[in-house]
Design a protein around this motif. Structure first.
Motif, mmCIF file in Angstrom:
data_model
loop_
_atom_site.group_PDB
_atom_site.id
_atom_site.type_symbol
_atom_site.label_atom_id
_atom_site.label_comp_id
_atom_site.label_asym_id
_atom_site.label_seq_id
_atom_site.Cartn_x
_atom_site.Cartn_y
_atom_site.Cartn_z
ATOM 1 N N ARG A 18 83.409 29.542 21.456
ATOM 2 C CA ARG A 18 83.553 29.177 22.874
ATOM 3 C C ARG A 18 84.933 29.536 23.381
ATOM 4 O O ARG A 18 85.868 29.765 22.618
ATOM 5 N N TYR A 39 86.080 35.771 22.059
ATOM 6 C CA TYR A 39 84.884 36.576 22.351
ATOM 7 C C TYR A 39 84.616 37.594 21.242
ATOM 8 O O TYR A 39 83.496 37.702 20.729
ATOM 9 N N TRP A 49 78.740 32.988 22.303
ATOM 10 C CA TRP A 49 80.041 32.660 22.911
ATOM 11 C C TRP A 49 79.762 31.869 24.178
ATOM 12 O O TRP A 49 79.129 32.369 25.101
ATOM 13 N N LEU A 50 80.192 30.614 24.164
ATOM 14 C CA LEU A 50 79.903 29.713 25.281
ATOM 15 C C LEU A 50 81.167 29.468 26.097
ATOM 16 O O LEU A 50 82.280 29.630 25.580
ATOM 17 N N LEU A 51 80.962 29.053 27.309
ATOM 18 C CA LEU A 51 82.108 28.742 28.175
ATOM 19 C C LEU A 51 82.108 27.272 28.533
ATOM 20 O O LEU A 51 81.051 26.655 28.685
ATOM 21 N N PHE A 78 83.174 40.224 30.315
ATOM 22 C CA PHE A 78 82.771 39.216 29.317
ATOM 23 C C PHE A 78 81.362 38.750 29.662
ATOM 24 O O PHE A 78 81.063 38.525 30.839
ATOM 25 N N TRP A 80 78.810 35.666 28.707
ATOM 26 C CA TRP A 80 78.694 34.414 27.955
ATOM 27 C C TRP A 80 77.242 33.995 27.818
ATOM 28 O O TRP A 80 76.357 34.468 28.530
ATOM 29 N N ASP A 81 77.029 33.082 26.868
ATOM 30 C CA ASP A 81 75.665 32.621 26.569
ATOM 31 C C ASP A 81 75.445 31.250 27.186
ATOM 32 O O ASP A 81 76.306 30.377 27.100
ATOM 33 N N VAL A 84 77.421 27.300 31.790
ATOM 34 C CA VAL A 84 78.816 26.891 31.645
ATOM 35 C C VAL A 84 78.860 25.359 31.631
ATOM 36 O O VAL A 84 78.287 24.711 32.511
#
Ligand code: GLU
Length: 313
Positions: A18, A39, A49-51, A78, A80-81, A84
């Motif tokens: 993350r 990342y 990869w989380l935010l 980027f 992300w998965d 958020v």
């Protein structure tokens, strides 16, 4: 705290990493380094990869900064998965964690003001504050009202092997003391939020700036009290300005502009000890990412606490 030789290489799947910026200002070069490092380590390990927007400290949150950070990350390419996570929407989860610690007797209410603590002249803690002298540890004195809640620590060494900095050890009682989870202003402390959120997001690999290295033993202790797993940790050197200060809103760090594309991403990567050929740093972002993921090596990151930008060149 004693950093020793670095650990190496790949992590067992499934990797979940993350990036957790605090929306206290725009994304600057220091946060870009943490974003790039977390990342690439996630993607090179075939991971997610989380935010997470870390706005638990409402007084420090700048309106609009979170959106600006997300747009900047998007602009740099980027991806992300999942959704958020936003800390200001998670107060119930932090409250539930605190209640659990209350039921287990791991936390206690504290009536002490900063001034009262200072009057006891306790030793300095690892982050420059004062080690709580324990006045309220065995109950509030008659008529005193609780201001905050503190977590009890033990006279015990917490040790972990950081993937960049090597072996890290810290005795919580001697370095930190019983620390606050719910502040006198009613805000939950970062330490409680980050531990609760990393668990909720299923994070098992944390890659972040070395300025948080001293907080990690506190977080591991909290994970243990809450019966949560401990992720692996990799603490990256942080970017210092010419005055030797960490880049931040307080030190008026400039925003990074996604129009700088591969040149800015390559500068972040070089800062992390990775050599970047000219055709990549001068090329389009869509060519940068596959190349950077394929060549990423966490073992090349210097095990330093701080560096000026541009070093190593
Ligand atoms: N929100 C923190 C920061 O922006 C990072 C916290 C973390 O990565 O655990 O410095």
């Amino acid at each position: 705290m004693t950093p020793a030789g670095p650990d190496d290489g790949q992590l067992p799947p499934p990797y979940r990493g993350r990036f957790a910026p605090s929306p206290t200002g725009p994304l600057h070069f220091g946060s870009l380094v943490a974003a790039v490092g977390s990342y690439l380590d996630a993607r090179a390990n075939g991971g997610a990869w989380l935010l997470r927007i870390e706005d638990v400290d409402q007084p420090r949150t700048v309106p609009g900064a979170a959106d600006g950070i997300l747009r900047t990350l998007e602009g740099f390419g980027f991806a992300w998965d999942g959704e958020v996570m936003v800390q200001s929407r998670r107060l119930d989860a932090y409250h539930a964690a605190l209640v659990r610690l209350q039921l287990d007797g791991d936390v206690y209410p504290c009536a002490c003001s900063r001034r009262e603590i200072a009057a006891c002249a306790p030793p300095r803690s690892i982050d420059g504050g004062l080690i709580y002298p324990g006045n309220c540890r065995n109950g509030l004195g008659g008529g005193r009202a609780a201001r905050s809640w503190r977590l009890r620590v033990a006279d015990k060494t917490i040790a972990f092997s950081d993937r960049v900095q090597g072996l890290v050890q810290q005795n919580l009682e001697r370095s930190v003391g019983d620390f606050i989870l719910l502040r006198a202003d009613g805000q939950f402390a970062y330490q409680l939020a980050v531990v609760t959120d990393d668990a909720a997001q299923g994070i098992n690999a944390v890659v972040r700036g070395v300025d948080l290295l001293d907080s990690t033993p506190r977080q591991i202790w909290l994970q243990q009290r809450l019966a949560l797993g401990t992720p692996s940790y990799a603490h990256l050197p942080v970017v210092l300005n010419a005055a030797g200060e960490k880049l931040s809103k307080q030190t008026r760090a400039a925003a990074v502009d996604p129009s700088a594309g591969s040149a800015a991403l390559s500068a972040a990567l070089r800062f992390l000890g990775q050599a970047v050929p000219q055709e990549i740093s001068a090329g389009p972002v869509r060519d940068f990412w596959p190349w950077a993921i394929a060549t990423w090596s966490i073992r090349r990151i210097p095990a330093l606490r701080g560096m000026l930008p541009g070093f190593p060149a």
